[in-house]
Design a protein around this motif. Structure first.
Motif, mmCIF file in Angstrom:
data_model
loop_
_atom_site.group_PDB
_atom_site.id
_atom_site.type_symbol
_atom_site.label_atom_id
_atom_site.label_comp_id
_atom_site.label_asym_id
_atom_site.label_seq_id
_atom_site.Cartn_x
_atom_site.Cartn_y
_atom_site.Cartn_z
ATOM 1 N N HIS A 1 11.972 8.441 1.021
ATOM 2 C CA HIS A 1 10.535 8.747 1.028
ATOM 3 C C HIS A 1 10.274 10.170 0.532
ATOM 4 O O HIS A 1 9.276 10.412 -0.156
ATOM 5 C CB HIS A 1 9.938 8.482 2.406
ATOM 6 C CG HIS A 1 9.751 7.005 2.640
ATOM 7 N ND1 HIS A 1 8.785 6.284 1.988
ATOM 8 C CD2 HIS A 1 10.447 6.123 3.392
ATOM 9 C CE1 HIS A 1 8.875 5.010 2.340
ATOM 10 N NE2 HIS A 1 9.879 4.886 3.192
ATOM 11 N N ASP B 1 5.651 -2.259 10.064
ATOM 12 C CA ASP B 1 4.384 -2.033 9.386
ATOM 13 C C ASP B 1 3.242 -1.862 10.390
ATOM 14 O O ASP B 1 2.412 -0.961 10.260
ATOM 15 C CB ASP B 1 4.109 -3.237 8.469
ATOM 16 C CG ASP B 1 3.032 -2.963 7.450
ATOM 17 O OD1 ASP B 1 1.971 -2.477 7.853
ATOM 18 O OD2 ASP B 1 3.245 -3.229 6.258
ATOM 19 N N GLN B 2 3.224 -2.726 11.396
ATOM 20 C CA GLN B 2 2.075 -2.719 12.315
ATOM 21 C C GLN B 2 2.418 -2.301 13.734
ATOM 22 O O GLN B 2 1.550 -2.270 14.599
ATOM 23 C CB GLN B 2 1.442 -4.107 12.341
ATOM 24 C CG GLN B 2 0.719 -4.452 11.045
ATOM 25 C CD GLN B 2 1.224 -5.730 10.435
ATOM 26 O OE1 GLN B 2 1.387 -6.716 11.123
ATOM 27 N NE2 GLN B 2 1.478 -5.721 9.144
ATOM 28 N N ARG C 1 0.829 -1.212 0.000
ATOM 29 C CA ARG C 1 0.000 0.000 0.000
ATOM 30 C C ARG C 1 0.859 1.256 0.000
ATOM 31 O O ARG C 1 0.397 2.336 -0.338
ATOM 32 C CB ARG C 1 -0.892 0.032 1.248
ATOM 33 C CG ARG C 1 -1.935 -1.030 1.244
ATOM 34 C CD ARG C 1 -3.282 -0.450 0.780
ATOM 35 N NE ARG C 1 -4.013 -1.487 0.087
ATOM 36 C CZ ARG C 1 -4.649 -1.303 -1.065
ATOM 37 N NH1 ARG C 1 -4.644 -0.134 -1.660
ATOM 38 N NH2 ARG C 1 -5.300 -2.278 -1.640
ATOM 39 N N GLN C 2 2.110 1.106 0.451
ATOM 40 C CA GLN C 2 2.979 2.274 0.528
ATOM 41 C C GLN C 2 4.319 1.952 -0.131
ATOM 42 O O GLN C 2 4.770 0.813 -0.091
ATOM 43 C CB GLN C 2 3.236 2.656 1.976
ATOM 44 C CG GLN C 2 1.961 2.864 2.758
ATOM 45 C CD GLN C 2 2.251 3.548 4.067
ATOM 46 O OE1 GLN C 2 2.329 4.761 4.136
ATOM 47 N NE2 GLN C 2 2.450 2.761 5.096
ATOM 48 N N ARG D 1 10.514 0.284 4.749
ATOM 49 C CA ARG D 1 9.059 0.149 4.881
ATOM 50 C C ARG D 1 8.512 1.203 5.842
ATOM 51 O O ARG D 1 9.064 1.446 6.908
ATOM 52 C CB ARG D 1 8.763 -1.246 5.438
ATOM 53 C CG ARG D 1 7.325 -1.560 5.684
ATOM 54 C CD ARG D 1 7.234 -2.967 6.253
ATOM 55 N NE ARG D 1 7.529 -3.951 5.221
ATOM 56 C CZ ARG D 1 6.618 -4.434 4.382
ATOM 57 N NH1 ARG D 1 5.368 -4.026 4.471
ATOM 58 N NH2 ARG D 1 6.945 -5.316 3.472
ATOM 59 N N LYS D 2 7.403 1.823 5.437
ATOM 60 C CA LYS D 2 6.759 2.843 6.282
ATOM 61 C C LYS D 2 5.720 2.204 7.193
ATOM 62 O O LYS D 2 5.068 1.234 6.784
ATOM 63 C CB LYS D 2 6.016 3.827 5.371
ATOM 64 C CG LYS D 2 6.730 5.111 5.093
ATOM 65 C CD LYS D 2 5.841 5.936 4.198
ATOM 66 C CE LYS D 2 5.904 7.380 4.515
ATOM 67 N NZ LYS D 2 5.090 8.163 3.573
ATOM 68 N N ARG E 1 1.753 5.707 14.968
ATOM 69 C CA ARG E 1 2.867 6.611 15.309
ATOM 70 C C ARG E 1 4.030 5.812 15.862
ATOM 71 O O ARG E 1 4.050 5.437 17.012
ATOM 72 C CB ARG E 1 2.414 7.644 16.334
ATOM 73 C CG ARG E 1 1.642 8.740 15.684
ATOM 74 C CD ARG E 1 1.737 10.036 16.484
ATOM 75 N NE ARG E 1 0.476 10.710 16.360
ATOM 76 C CZ ARG E 1 -0.314 10.996 17.357
ATOM 77 N NH1 ARG E 1 0.045 10.736 18.587
ATOM 78 N NH2 ARG E 1 -1.465 11.598 17.152
ATOM 79 N N SER F 1 2.091 1.604 8.877
ATOM 80 C CA SER F 1 0.739 1.776 8.339
ATOM 81 C C SER F 1 0.212 3.155 8.717
ATOM 82 O O SER F 1 0.555 3.674 9.786
ATOM 83 C CB SER F 1 -0.197 0.723 8.930
ATOM 84 O OG SER F 1 0.147 -0.522 8.420
ATOM 85 N N PRO F 2 -0.640 3.744 7.849
ATOM 86 C CA PRO F 2 -1.154 5.086 8.145
ATOM 87 C C PRO F 2 -1.828 5.115 9.522
ATOM 88 O O PRO F 2 -2.527 4.182 9.902
ATOM 89 C CB PRO F 2 -2.181 5.324 7.028
ATOM 90 C CG PRO F 2 -1.786 4.401 5.938
ATOM 91 C CD PRO F 2 -1.136 3.212 6.585
ATOM 92 N N GLY F 3 -1.585 6.177 10.251
ATOM 93 C CA GLY F 3 -2.219 6.340 11.562
ATOM 94 C C GLY F 3 -1.391 5.769 12.702
ATOM 95 O O GLY F 3 -1.671 6.019 13.866
ATOM 96 N N GLU G 1 7.971 11.094 -2.682
ATOM 97 C CA GLU G 1 6.826 12.020 -2.623
ATOM 98 C C GLU G 1 6.904 13.052 -3.748
ATOM 99 O O GLU G 1 5.890 13.436 -4.319
ATOM 100 C CB GLU G 1 6.778 12.716 -1.260
ATOM 101 C CG GLU G 1 6.219 11.845 -0.151
ATOM 102 C CD GLU G 1 4.901 11.150 -0.529
ATOM 103 O OE1 GLU G 1 4.003 11.794 -1.095
ATOM 104 O OE2 GLU G 1 4.783 9.930 -0.268
#
Ligand SMILES: Cc1cc2nc3c(=O)[nH]c(=O)nc-3n(C[C@H](O)[C@H](O)[C@H](O)COP(=O)(O)OP(=O)(O)OC[C@H]3O[C@@H](n4cnc5c(N)ncnc54)[C@H](O)[C@@H]3O)c2cc1C
Length: 455
Positions: free
Chosen positions: A67, A142-143, A34-35, A42-43, A49, A45-47, A71
């Protein structure tokens, strides 16, 4: 206009896209994730922190830089996240995007699909709580999850010390870093490792940090078993002095370096050859990544080189593609990229000696150890099949008889160990044991996608 598709938005794919764009070409960039960022960068997951500075340590600035560059690119290229390429027919890619099947034709293809964990089985490795080393990192990055509270890191890989540092940085307890390669072999690899002194020093610093924190750091261990009743409770090893040692833990991160994700390269027509140092089949390409008509390879998916080499090889593949389209590029810049990629790959060859794939250990495993998790095939079943009169001595025949490698992962996990077992039982060279031939779908896909691809 030539349609250029790049598969993989890691450092290699992003650099390829950036180079193409700088020369007036707008590629389509596909990634099943997804990213963007790939595996190492690896980033979260959105949201979520996560303290990425603590997690990435001395690599934080490179992570940030990649990154930021991505962008600034993403609005100028056709970037399609969440898109799995699961098959190739001629110059058509079979895709699954958000559960839907679709196809995409290309004129030129850059494959930058990276690598995955290389796993050697051991008694108890199928217990819940045993993760691939890379999987342990993915869970964290990721998580934001630990695979356990008290984690043992076992195998032979520079990523053992790195992942253990990441776990400690975010508060997990690391009970041991246990490496199967003897210390003397690491010393013997020093000349090759000096190809990248900074990376070498960084690795030593990770180990030094763990030792100062009181984490046992062992070399030359023999894994005996992961033990537990329904889940991981301890790791049992024999240390280099022959003593059995048990480490209480609730998770094990297991990894023996990385293996390139070569499936798409193979389906796209690249030739593969056996590499004795890595003991892996690698796709063949010239120094810039040309692997066939309109086919270019880059990054760890071509040969393991690490993130910096992936960046250089991604740019090189794009320059090769541009040159083949008759678009001139800066010869001095290309020469510098070639030197950089070649030096970093030589370093990785040193790493493959310092962190060796444990051939003897795999061949000595008892019969009751599961080799293929998907199809639940034991080592004993492989040995029995091979022991029959006129029994098979090549991995694809062994697969046909035993179903080893026939399940969901298509042999991506059990393949390397199967190859060693077949070579050992057959008393033949690794290359003679052959390699599991790839076929679509290369990863599990929704039935609807596979049906549409077949029609
Ligand atoms: C799990 C894991 C963790 C790692 N962690 C670190 C680390 O912490 N530090 C470090 O220095 N190095 C790490 N490495 C090594 C490092 O990631 C690589 O050296 C570097 O990322 C290679 O870059 P690349 O662009 O070649 O591939 P990658 O960064 O792996 O990127 C490949 C991309 O291709 C995509 N892809 C693959 N197959 C398909 C497909 N069929 N269809 C669509 N997309 C596809 C993947 O989703 C991925 O985004 C790790 C490697 C792995 C496998």
């Amino acid at each position: 206009m030539t349609r250029i598709v790049i598969v993989g938005a890691g450092p290699a794919g992003i650099n390829a896209a950036e180079t193409l764009l700088a020369h007036g070409r707008q590629p389509i960039l596909l990634d099943e994730g997804r990213q963007a960022g790939g595996q190492g960068y690896r980033k979260p997951s959105p949201g979520l922190r996560l303290d990425m500075n603590a997690l990435m340590g001395s690599e934080a600035s490179k992570y940030q830089a990649l990154h930021e560059r991505f962008e600034s690119l993403r609005g100028q290229i056709d970037y399609r996240p969440g898109t799995l390429v699961w098959g190739i027919d001629g110059k058509t890619l079979h895709l699954q995007q958000d559960g839907r099947a679709t196809t995409l034709d290309y004129d030129a293809l850059v494959i930058a699909t990276g690598a995955m964990d290389r796993i050697a089985p051991m008694p108890g490795w199928t217990l819940p709580g045993v993760f691939g080393l890379g999987g342990a990192q993915v869970a964290l990055k990721d998580q934001g999850c630990f695979i356990g509270r008290r984690v043992a890191f076992l195998g032979s890989s520079p990523l053992l010390a790195l992942a253990a540092r990441q776990y400690r940085a975010l508060g997990a307890e690391v009970v041991v870093i246990a490496d199967t390669t003897p210390f003397v072999r690491k010393l013997a690899a020093l000349p090759a490792l000096l190809n990248s002194p900074r990376t070498l020093l960084r690795g030593l610093a990770y180990l030094g940090g763990a030792m100062r924190a009181g984490v046992p750091v062992l070399h030359g261990v023999t894994p005996l078993a992961v033990a537990g009743d329904g889940h991981v409770e301890s790791l049992l090893i024999r240390d280099a002095k022959g003593r059995e040692r048990r480490f209480a833990c609730d998770a094990v991160a297991l990894g023996y370096g990385l293996k390139p994700e070569t499936q798409l390269a193979e389906l796209a027509g690249a030739q593969l050859a056996y590499d004795e140092a890595f003991r892996l089949w690698l796709p063949q390409a010239d120094a810039d990544g040309r692997a066939g008509d309109g086919l270019y390879l880059a990054g760890d998916g071509m040969t393991i080189g690490g993130a910096d080499a992936a960046e250089a090889s991604g740019a090189l593949a794009a320059h090769a593609l541009l040159a083949d389209l008759g678009i001139p590029s800066d010869a001095a810049a290309v020469a510098a990229l070639r030197r950089r990629a070649s030096r970093l790959r030589a370093f990785q060859r040193g790493l493959s000696q310092a962190f060796a794939w444990p051939v003897a250990q795999i061949r000595a495993l008892p019969d009751d150890v599961t080799l293929c998790r998907c199809e639940k095939v034991s080592l004993g079943e492989i040995r029995q099949a091979m022991a029959q009169e006129l029994g098979p001595t090549e991995v694809n025949r062994v697969k046909a008889m035993t179903r080893c490698g026939m399940g969901r992962c298509q042999g991506r996990i059990c393949g390397p160990a199967l190859q060693e077992i077949v070579a050992g039982v057959g008393n033949i060279a690794g290359a003679e044991a052959g390699r599991l031939r790839m076929q679509a779908p290369i990863k599990p896909v929704a039935l609807a996608a596979a049906k549409a691809g077949a029609s």
